[in-house]
Design a protein around this motif. Structure first.
Motif, PDB file in Angstrom:
ATOM      1  N   GLN A 163      -1.821  -1.072  -1.879  1.00 58.86           N
ATOM      2  CA  GLN A 163      -2.151   0.144  -0.907  1.00 58.86           C
ATOM      3  C   GLN A 163      -1.061   0.706  -0.142  1.00 58.86           C
ATOM      4  O   GLN A 163      -1.059   1.698   0.298  1.00 58.86           O
ATOM      5  N   GLY A 164      -0.169  -0.284   0.407  1.00 60.34           N
ATOM      6  CA  GLY A 164       1.108   0.365   1.077  1.00 60.34           C
ATOM      7  C   GLY A 164       1.811   1.206   0.363  1.00 60.34           C
ATOM      8  O   GLY A 164       2.254   2.069   0.629  1.00 60.34           O
ATOM      9  N   VAL A 165       2.142   0.750  -0.953  1.00 61.04           N
ATOM     10  CA  VAL A 165       2.835   1.705  -1.672  1.00 61.04           C
ATOM     11  C   VAL A 165       2.033   3.104  -1.914  1.00 61.04           C
ATOM     12  O   VAL A 165       2.749   4.166  -1.872  1.00 61.04           O
ATOM     13  N   TRP A 166       0.762   3.042  -2.190  1.00 63.23           N
ATOM     14  CA  TRP A 166       0.023   4.360  -2.503  1.00 63.23           C
ATOM     15  C   TRP A 166       0.083   5.139  -1.068  1.00 63.23           C
ATOM     16  O   TRP A 166      -0.277   6.352  -1.003  1.00 63.23           O
ATOM     17  N   ALA A 167      -0.104   4.416   0.120  1.00 60.64           N
ATOM     18  CA  ALA A 167      -0.299   5.137   1.374  1.00 60.64           C
ATOM     19  C   ALA A 167       1.038   5.893   1.335  1.00 60.64           C
ATOM     20  O   ALA A 167       1.136   7.048   1.900  1.00 60.64           O
ATOM     21  N   ILE A 168       2.295   5.182   1.066  1.00 59.40           N
ATOM     22  CA  ILE A 168       3.552   5.902   1.248  1.00 59.40           C
ATOM     23  C   ILE A 168       3.580   7.347   0.280  1.00 59.40           C
ATOM     24  O   ILE A 168       4.033   8.410   0.847  1.00 59.40           O
ATOM     25  N   ARG A 169       3.091   7.057  -0.956  1.00 60.21           N
ATOM     26  CA  ARG A 169       3.220   8.233  -1.711  1.00 60.21           C
ATOM     27  C   ARG A 169       2.355   9.171  -1.549  1.00 60.21           C
ATOM     28  O   ARG A 169       2.826  10.294  -1.644  1.00 60.21           O
ATOM     29  N   SER A 170       1.292   8.815  -0.787  1.00 57.36           N
ATOM     30  CA  SER A 170       0.146  10.116  -0.669  1.00 57.36           C
ATOM     31  C   SER A 170       0.797  10.749   0.615  1.00 57.36           C
ATOM     32  O   SER A 170       0.578  11.911   0.733  1.00 57.36           O
ATOM     33  N   LEU A 171       1.418  10.352   1.624  1.00 58.61           N
ATOM     34  CA  LEU A 171       2.363  10.856   2.619  1.00 58.61           C
ATOM     35  C   LEU A 171       3.234  11.890   2.317  1.00 58.61           C
ATOM     36  O   LEU A 171       3.332  12.991   2.585  1.00 58.61           O
ATOM     37  N   ARG A 172       4.057  11.356   1.285  1.00 55.02           N
ATOM     38  CA  ARG A 172       5.149  11.875   0.627  1.00 55.02           C
ATOM     39  C   ARG A 172       4.606  13.237  -0.040  1.00 55.02           C
ATOM     40  O   ARG A 172       5.132  14.181   0.204  1.00 55.02           O
ATOM     41  N   GLU A 173       3.596  12.983  -0.717  1.00 54.93           N
ATOM     42  CA  GLU A 173       3.046  14.088  -1.448  1.00 54.93           C
ATOM     43  C   GLU A 173       2.294  15.378  -0.494  1.00 54.93           C
ATOM     44  O   GLU A 173       2.265  16.433  -0.861  1.00 54.93           O
ATOM     45  N   GLN A 174       1.969  14.659   0.574  1.00 52.44           N
ATOM     46  CA  GLN A 174       1.656  15.523   1.668  1.00 52.44           C
ATOM     47  C   GLN A 174       2.679  16.247   2.601  1.00 52.44           C
ATOM     48  O   GLN A 174       2.546  17.379   3.221  1.00 52.44           O
ATOM     49  N   GLY A 175       3.921  15.848   2.331  1.00 46.80           N
ATOM     50  CA  GLY A 175       5.030  16.453   3.042  1.00 46.80           C
ATOM     51  C   GLY A 175       5.127  15.993   4.442  1.00 46.80           C
ATOM     52  O   GLY A 175       5.553  16.589   5.560  1.00 46.80           O
ATOM     53  N   ALA A 176       4.381  14.847   4.805  1.00 43.93           N
ATOM     54  CA  ALA A 176       4.123  14.281   6.025  1.00 43.93           C
ATOM     55  C   ALA A 176       5.314  13.518   6.614  1.00 43.93           C
ATOM     56  O   ALA A 176       6.141  13.016   5.860  1.00 43.93           O
ATOM     57  N   ARG A 177       5.621  13.542   8.045  1.00 39.10           N
ATOM     58  CA  ARG A 177       6.626  12.720   8.435  1.00 39.10           C
ATOM     59  C   ARG A 177       6.602  11.322   8.255  1.00 39.10           C
ATOM     60  O   ARG A 177       5.449  10.931   8.444  1.00 39.10           O
ATOM     61  N   LEU A 178       7.541  10.618   8.148  1.00 35.31           N
ATOM     62  CA  LEU A 178       7.375   8.959   7.781  1.00 35.31           C
ATOM     63  C   LEU A 178       8.469   8.544   8.815  1.00 35.31           C
ATOM     64  O   LEU A 178       9.451   8.978   9.014  1.00 35.31           O
ATOM     65  N   PRO A 179       7.852   7.272   9.247  1.00 33.94           N
ATOM     66  CA  PRO A 179       8.906   6.393  10.052  1.00 33.94           C
ATOM     67  C   PRO A 179       9.799   5.968   8.623  1.00 33.94           C
ATOM     68  O   PRO A 179       9.401   5.535   7.672  1.00 33.94           O
ATOM     69  N   SER A 180      10.802   5.162   9.112  1.00 32.99           N
ATOM     70  CA  SER A 180      11.553   4.167   8.167  1.00 32.99           C
ATOM     71  C   SER A 180      10.804   3.184   7.712  1.00 32.99           C
ATOM     72  O   SER A 180      10.172   2.526   8.773  1.00 32.99           O
ATOM     73  N   ILE A 181      10.718   2.853   6.509  1.00 30.66           N
ATOM     74  CA  ILE A 181       9.501   1.569   6.346  1.00 30.66           C
ATOM     75  C   ILE A 181      10.373   0.815   5.535  1.00 30.66           C
ATOM     76  O   ILE A 181      10.980   0.702   4.612  1.00 30.66           O
ATOM     77  N   ARG A 182      10.302  -0.461   6.073  1.00 24.82           N
ATOM     78  CA  ARG A 182      10.856  -1.673   5.526  1.00 24.82           C
ATOM     79  C   ARG A 182       9.641  -2.846   5.023  1.00 24.82           C
ATOM     80  O   ARG A 182       8.936  -2.874   5.753  1.00 24.82           O
ATOM     81  N   PHE A 183       9.814  -2.925   3.718  1.00 28.09           N
ATOM     82  CA  PHE A 183       8.665  -3.949   2.952  1.00 28.09           C
ATOM     83  C   PHE A 183       9.459  -5.033   3.008  1.00 28.09           C
ATOM     84  O   PHE A 183      10.659  -5.312   2.629  1.00 28.09           O
ATOM     85  N   LEU A 184       9.091  -6.251   3.282  1.00 23.36           N
ATOM     86  CA  LEU A 184       9.356  -7.596   3.501  1.00 23.36           C
ATOM     87  C   LEU A 184       8.210  -8.180   2.455  1.00 23.36           C
ATOM     88  O   LEU A 184       7.043  -8.480   2.748  1.00 23.36           O
ATOM     89  N   PHE A 185       8.635  -8.846   1.472  1.00 24.13           N
ATOM     90  CA  PHE A 185       7.850  -9.649   0.414  1.00 24.13           C
ATOM     91  C   PHE A 185       8.410 -11.147   0.508  1.00 24.13           C
ATOM     92  O   PHE A 185       9.300 -11.264   0.045  1.00 24.13           O
ATOM     93  N   ASN A 186       7.402 -11.786   0.954  1.00 23.67           N
ATOM     94  CA  ASN A 186       7.714 -13.235   0.660  1.00 23.67           C
ATOM     95  C   ASN A 186       6.891 -14.152  -0.117  1.00 23.67           C
ATOM     96  O   ASN A 186       5.364 -13.649  -0.351  1.00 23.67           O
ATOM     97  N   GLY A 187       7.354 -14.990  -0.715  1.00 21.95           N
ATOM     98  CA  GLY A 187       6.580 -15.957  -1.930  1.00 21.95           C
ATOM     99  C   GLY A 187       6.180 -17.484  -1.206  1.00 21.95           C
ATOM    100  O   GLY A 187       5.764 -18.209  -2.172  1.00 21.95           O
ATOM    101  N   ASP A 188       5.980 -17.418   0.027  1.00 23.44           N
ATOM    102  CA  ASP A 188       5.727 -18.941   0.498  1.00 23.44           C
ATOM    103  C   ASP A 188       4.717 -19.001   1.811  1.00 23.44           C
ATOM    104  O   ASP A 188       4.583 -19.730   2.401  1.00 23.44           O
ATOM    105  N   GLU A 189       4.042 -17.656   1.902  1.00 24.90           N
ATOM    106  CA  GLU A 189       3.318 -17.521   2.991  1.00 24.90           C
ATOM    107  C   GLU A 189       1.899 -18.625   2.940  1.00 24.90           C
ATOM    108  O   GLU A 189       1.686 -19.188   3.887  1.00 24.90           O
ATOM    109  N   GLU A 190       1.431 -18.908   1.942  1.00 22.95           N
ATOM    110  CA  GLU A 190       0.211 -19.793   1.614  1.00 22.95           C
ATOM    111  C   GLU A 190       0.651 -21.100   1.950  1.00 22.95           C
ATOM    112  O   GLU A 190      -0.284 -22.176   2.068  1.00 22.95           O
TER     113      GLU A 190
END
Ligand SMILES: [Zn+2]
Length: 422
Positions: A163-190
């Motif tokens: 959903q995070g990725v598709w939210a960014i795509r839909s904003l780009r498609e709309q030409g909306a202003r975006l903040p800088s977006i940093r994704f952090l993916f971790n593999g030890d949360e659980e």
């Protein structure tokens, strides 16, 4: 391990799964520099885009769920994160910054930055590990029945990532202003984020707002989470023959049986403190006075001050038989997160966006901890539970509500657009 955008060439996306209706990787910095449309991001159009993109989003979710990533399986975690990197490039183009940090025995930590139009930076916190062991997908394949998408780890929290990725795509498609977006993916949360914690804290400190794409609770965001302490109580007695020489023994089992009610009595539900003795073990056989015994304790607190009281209570566990020794090990894994002024910084705009989408956004405090606790403890604005709608995390009932997914995407997209305005 460290990679950067100008490092070795990334694998080219082999088959770009876009139809012509979905132009690939629209530029981040839109041609329209005026930005006066900023405050009137077309939310209905975002929701409509999320609906029409739903088949592609669900294909992405299937891809991520079918690539298993159990928290304790380094080989699968590495392969899963490799695939996420390739997929991100396919969906969002190359980031301006890409760092993958070696997690040692734990999953690597990946950070990617997509620059926006202003100075602000939003951190999207996502874990790619799941509680499901290797091979679960074979006996529990992805199934979509009506509005119900089911599969191991789909709700917690691979749908949030997608959903995070598709939210960014839909904003780009709309030409909306975006903040800088940093994704952090971790593999030890659980398993408590042992390797990723310093990276989460650094990124959380640097970001203006952190949004955690963990599952929602019936559409509500999570503004409170209990803190968690994990303790082991180990009791050492003196072994002896239960019939011939009981007096010279000092039973660790008897002592632990005496201590468990005192451990449980440390709970204070009226202050939000709960205690669970989840595992107990001890002794060797029936006719031996037990030389050792131990139990595993899970403590949850809402009030930060409770950690001191519980620590003192655990330190005061002395059995009546003074020959028995008690050792308490363990730690406070994550501090509690409570709603405060910093919460409002993220929740306020989210509520406005939800209202414009026609709904009242609820907030809830839950007993489970997440990486949001780590960022909240820094005093930084954080909002959790912005991921999937659905139910059944950590259970075979785990599923994503497909019908609600476009709303969740539009809510996140609208919030990101708001945050671009500072
Ligand atoms: Zn989770």
């Amino acid at each position: 391990m460290r990679r950067s955008a100008d490092g070795p060439p990334r694998p080219a996306p082999a088959s770009f799964p876009f139809s012509s209706a979905h132009p690939s990787s629209p530029p981040l910095n839109d041609e329209d520099p005026k930005g006066d449309h900023v405050n009137d991001t077309d939310l209905p159009a975002l929701a409509e885009a999320a609906r029409s993109n739903l088949p592609d989003l669900l294909a992405d979710l299937r891809r991520l769920v079918e690539t298993e990533t159990p928290s304790n399986d380094k080989e699968l975690l590495d392969a899963g994160l490799d695939d996420i990197e390739v997929w991100l490039d396919q969906r969002l183009g190359a980031p301006s910054e890409r760092v993958r940090r070696d997690g040692g025995a734990y999953g690597d930590v990946l950070e990617v930055l997509y620059p926006g139009d202003g100075d602000g930076e939003v951190l999207l916190l996502c874990h790619y590990d799941t509680v499901w062991p290797r091979g679960t997908i074979l006996e529990w394949p992805v199934t979509v029945e009506g509005e119900r998408f089911s599969g191991p780890g789909c709700f917690d929290m691979k749908a949030g990532i997608v959903q995070g990725v598709w939210a960014i795509r839909s904003l780009r498609e709309q030409g909306a202003r975006l903040p800088s977006i940093r994704f952090l993916f971790n593999g030890d949360e659980e398993i408590g984020s042992p390797a990723s914690r310093p990276h989460i804290e650094r990124a959380g400190r640097a970001a203006d707002v952190t949004l955690v794409l963990e599952p929602s609770r019936e559409g509500m965001v999570k503004t409170g989470r209990k803190g968690m302490g994990l303790f082991d109580v180990t009791v050492t007695g003196v072994e002896s023959h239960a019939g011939l020489d009981p007096e010279s023994g000092a039973s660790a089992v008897h002592a632990l049986a005496e201590l468990v009610p005192r451990i449980v009595a440390l709970a204070a539900p009226e202050r939000g403190t709960t205690v669970n003795v989840g595992v107990i073990e001890g002794g060797t056989t029936r006719n031996v006075v037990a030389g050792s015994a131990a139990c595993q304790v899970d403590v949850r607190i809402q009030d930060p001050a409770e950690s001191t009281r519980v620590d003192e209570g655990l330190a005061a566990l002395i059995p009546s038989d003074t020959r028995v020794k008690v050792e308490v090990t363990g730690e406070w894994n994550r501090p509690p997160m409570n709603p405060g002024p910093a919460t409002e910084h993220a929740f306020g705009p989210a509520r406005e966006v939800a209202l414009e989408l026609g709904e009242e956004l609820g907030q809830i405090s839950v007993g489970g901890a997440s990486d949001a606790n780590l960022v909240a403890a820094l005093g930084r604005p954080v909002l959790d539970g912005l991921g999937a709608a659905g139910a059944g995390p950590h259970s075979r009932d785990e599923h994503v509500d497909v019908g609600r997914t476009p709303h969740q995407v539009a809510l996140l997209a609208g919030l990101l657009a708001r945050l671009a305005d500072g």
